[in-house]
Motif scaffolding. Sequence first.
Motif, PDB file in Angstrom:
ATOM      1  N   SER A  27       0.833  -1.202   0.000  1.00 44.39           N
ATOM      2  CA  SER A  27       0.000   0.000   0.000  1.00 44.39           C
ATOM      3  C   SER A  27       0.870   1.254   0.000  1.00 44.39           C
ATOM      4  O   SER A  27       0.517   2.268  -0.615  1.00 44.39           O
ATOM      5  CB  SER A  27      -0.937   0.007   1.206  1.00 44.39           C
ATOM      6  N   ARG A  28       2.012   1.167   0.671  1.00 44.96           N
ATOM      7  CA  ARG A  28       2.947   2.299   0.703  1.00 44.96           C
ATOM      8  C   ARG A  28       3.489   2.574  -0.696  1.00 44.96           C
ATOM      9  O   ARG A  28       3.615   3.730  -1.110  1.00 44.96           O
ATOM     10  CB  ARG A  28       4.090   1.970   1.668  1.00 44.96           C
ATOM     11  N   MET A  29       3.819   1.503  -1.427  1.00 51.37           N
ATOM     12  CA  MET A  29       4.329   1.675  -2.791  1.00 51.37           C
ATOM     13  C   MET A  29       3.244   2.197  -3.725  1.00 51.37           C
ATOM     14  O   MET A  29       3.493   3.079  -4.563  1.00 51.37           O
ATOM     15  CB  MET A  29       4.888   0.347  -3.310  1.00 51.37           C
ATOM     16  N   ILE A  30       2.036   1.637  -3.613  1.00 46.49           N
ATOM     17  CA  ILE A  30       0.937   2.097  -4.456  1.00 46.49           C
ATOM     18  C   ILE A  30       0.681   3.587  -4.212  1.00 46.49           C
ATOM     19  O   ILE A  30       0.514   4.365  -5.154  1.00 46.49           O
ATOM     20  CB  ILE A  30      -0.341   1.278  -4.168  1.00 46.49           C
ATOM     21  N   PHE A  31       0.665   3.977  -2.934  1.00 43.60           N
ATOM     22  CA  PHE A  31       0.446   5.382  -2.591  1.00 43.60           C
ATOM     23  C   PHE A  31       1.550   6.262  -3.160  1.00 43.60           C
ATOM     24  O   PHE A  31       1.283   7.310  -3.766  1.00 43.60           O
ATOM     25  CB  PHE A  31       0.381   5.543  -1.075  1.00 43.60           C
ATOM     26  N   ALA A  32       2.814   5.843  -2.970  1.00 43.62           N
ATOM     27  CA  ALA A  32       3.948   6.667  -3.408  1.00 43.62           C
ATOM     28  C   ALA A  32       3.965   6.850  -4.924  1.00 43.62           C
ATOM     29  O   ALA A  32       4.170   7.954  -5.431  1.00 43.62           O
ATOM     30  CB  ALA A  32       5.258   6.056  -2.923  1.00 43.62           C
ATOM     31  N   ARG A  67       0.965   9.061  -5.928  1.00 43.67           N
ATOM     32  CA  ARG A  67       1.170  10.466  -5.550  1.00 43.67           C
ATOM     33  C   ARG A  67       1.897  11.218  -6.650  1.00 43.67           C
ATOM     34  O   ARG A  67       1.679  12.420  -6.853  1.00 43.67           O
ATOM     35  CB  ARG A  67       1.973  10.517  -4.246  1.00 43.67           C
ATOM     36  N   ASP A  68       2.769  10.501  -7.397  1.00 39.00           N
ATOM     37  CA  ASP A  68       3.484  11.107  -8.520  1.00 39.00           C
ATOM     38  C   ASP A  68       2.792  10.839  -9.853  1.00 39.00           C
ATOM     39  O   ASP A  68       3.377  11.053 -10.912  1.00 39.00           O
ATOM     40  CB  ASP A  68       4.918  10.571  -8.582  1.00 39.00           C
ATOM     41  N   GLY A  69       1.558  10.320  -9.789  1.00 38.59           N
ATOM     42  CA  GLY A  69       0.805  10.069 -11.014  1.00 38.59           C
ATOM     43  C   GLY A  69       1.300   8.875 -11.798  1.00 38.59           C
ATOM     44  O   GLY A  69       1.067   8.789 -13.002  1.00 38.59           O
ATOM     45  N   GLY A  70       1.962   7.939 -11.133  1.00 37.92           N
ATOM     46  CA  GLY A  70       2.609   6.839 -11.841  1.00 37.92           C
ATOM     47  C   GLY A  70       1.773   5.596 -12.041  1.00 37.92           C
ATOM     48  O   GLY A  70       2.270   4.602 -12.560  1.00 37.92           O
ATOM     49  N   LEU A  71       0.499   5.612 -11.612  1.00 32.60           N
ATOM     50  CA  LEU A  71      -0.366   4.442 -11.772  1.00 32.60           C
ATOM     51  C   LEU A  71      -1.712   4.880 -12.336  1.00 32.60           C
ATOM     52  O   LEU A  71      -2.139   6.023 -12.152  1.00 32.60           O
ATOM     53  CB  LEU A  71      -0.590   3.739 -10.431  1.00 32.60           C
TER      54      LEU A  71
END
Length: 336
Positions: A160-165, A168-172
């Motif tokens: 969840s931390r990776m998904i959020f990070a 947050r930068d629009g990467g997903l």
Amino acid sequence: FSGYLIFVTAILLALVCLAAADTYEISRLFTFSNYSGETGGNVWPQTSGTWVFLLGLLLPIYTITGYDASAHTSEETVKAAHSVPRGMISSVLWAALFGYIMLCSFVLMIPDMDEAAKQGWNVFFWAMDAQVNPIIKDVLYLAIFVSQWLCGLATVTSVSRMIFAFSRDGGLPASKALSKVSPTYRTPVVAIWTGSILAVLFVWGSSLVSIGDTPVYTIVVSCTVIFLFFSFAIPITLGLFAWGTSKWDKMGPWNLGEGMFKLFAILSIVAMVLIFVLGIQPPNDWALYITVGFLIVTGIIWFAFENRRFRGPPIGDEVARRQAEIAAAEKAVGEA
């Protein structure tokens, strides 16, 4: 708490194994026997001693990956440029040392190596039943169960931390929803549920392709080992080609130097190839199709949609703008 519990449980398990051993046959630790095929409970198909030794590395490779926790918490780490790489290296060294001690103690406890090998996947429980007092054994099982549950919880936190990070930068895809932090719980709720649901779906999907006597667990482990090391090998490989160009012309404060960096980058690539080859061997053949299928799907998503939308991680003035947004969001929920 999780870290200390796992550490103490591992030490207790090693001590109990050593205390329960009938005799300390040290030669076992340096004697190589081929337990593939029937002699090893068909955990691996019949193969050469060298190859079965390499196949046996898959689980230690997977379980020593605690070093990535240092990377996940880098944004909250003081002097991260020094502390994070130091933490990663320390994690590998300590895990290797204590993991080796624990495995050696278990091997020394086994009453009969040939009979133990025939138990296949059940060897741990067979040996514990044969050698350890039932009450002590149950207490250890409880500690192991709680430790494993907390490891799973940590994995949910990690993903969840990776998904959020990344979001947050629009990467997903759906980054706006995935990066939203709940003002009530102060956590990225959508990212947590997304990671949890995808994990369950992955295990369920793997169970559908699990063939014959192949446990779904081994397919899941093989895939996660491959994907985890892909996530490290890909940026290392790209860094090898980017070093010395305008994209990357200066090493960070913690570095090996140009020569050693290139050597370790090449060794990392070779290791990744070996891990991939090991991970797709029978009975885990489906790990190949799952890995390739995933790469094809993500490739299609990237070239068809995401590369037109995603502008890359923030740099320059964009960093300052993001910092202002974060400060405003924290102030809005009383965190500033």
